[in-house]
Design a protein around this motif. Sequence first.
Motif, PDB file in Angstrom:
ATOM      1  N   MET A  78       1.277  -1.342   0.103  1.00 48.57           N
ATOM      2  CA  MET A  78       0.179   0.228   0.443  1.00 48.57           C
ATOM      3  C   MET A  78       0.843   1.374  -0.116  1.00 48.57           C
ATOM      4  SD  MET A  78      -3.689  -0.576   3.029  1.00 48.57           S
ATOM      5  CE  MET A  78      -1.782  -1.659   4.101  1.00 48.57           C
ATOM      6  N   THR A 123      -3.400   0.873  -4.170  1.00 46.40           N
ATOM      7  CA  THR A 123      -3.654  -0.551  -3.675  1.00 46.40           C
ATOM      8  C   THR A 123      -4.623  -0.425  -2.546  1.00 46.40           C
ATOM      9  OG1 THR A 123      -1.841  -0.741  -3.064  1.00 46.40           O
ATOM     10  CG2 THR A 123      -2.254  -0.829  -5.522  1.00 46.40           C
ATOM     11  N   ILE A 124      -5.042   0.812  -2.131  1.00 45.54           N
ATOM     12  CA  ILE A 124      -4.830   0.456  -0.377  1.00 45.54           C
ATOM     13  C   ILE A 124      -6.834  -0.164  -0.521  1.00 45.54           C
ATOM     14  CG2 ILE A 124      -6.032   2.076   1.110  1.00 45.54           C
ATOM     15  CD1 ILE A 124      -3.734   4.080   0.383  1.00 45.54           C
TER      16      ILE A 124
END
Length: 235
Positions: free
Chosen positions: A178, A184-185
């Motif tokens: 992340m 992509t969190i």
Amino acid sequence: MPGDHSSKQYDLDLEAIRSKVLLMGGMVESQFNDAIACFRTGNSNQADEVIKADEQVNRLEVTLDDSCSHLIVRRQPAANDLRTVMATVKVITDLERIGDEATKIARTAKELHERGIAGALNHYETIRVLAGRAADLLHDALDAFARLDQEQAAKIIAQDEVVDHEFRSIMRTLITFMMEDPRTISSALDTLWVAKAIERIGDHAKNIAEYVVYIVEGKDIRHTGYAHSKPESSV
């Protein structure tokens, strides 16, 4: 042993409860395996089936709790008989919570699929090893409860640390992921949520093993480091 609690009818009542507990165990084990399968495949229909199955698990928990209460009132068990009933009640609670965790996994799998990113970040590969170890732990815990095998229970208690270690490794990996790519969190958090649910299932399996030891040995070994004090058997 004198007393009504030691009668043949008491034994039959208790065995009927134990059989239903093992049935409940099989149900939540299937729930967990199916939840992991739909997390791998993104199968929304399978996720819905896992979620629906939780209603049946919840109803069985209520029924079994009631049966245990009635058994205590009718038979007034003493000493190790009462210990067995009380530990069984706790096992029922842990099984219901395993069903809840499996439902969380299924809901997350469904949401990922609906958002169209089920294959992003290789979600399944991230949790595959952890899921396999937790599934083994749960299966072995149910087997230990069925056979009241305290030696196997001790091994399960020790193995839970392996599951915890695997979860911590996943958490570190996802945090790094992340930080390196903030896009992509959201997806990584979903995967971390699933990993935590799996880790909790391992904890509940460990609890079941601890209750096996309590039934057989009469020792409340929670928070005592019991498994590390047992001599290792050869493998």
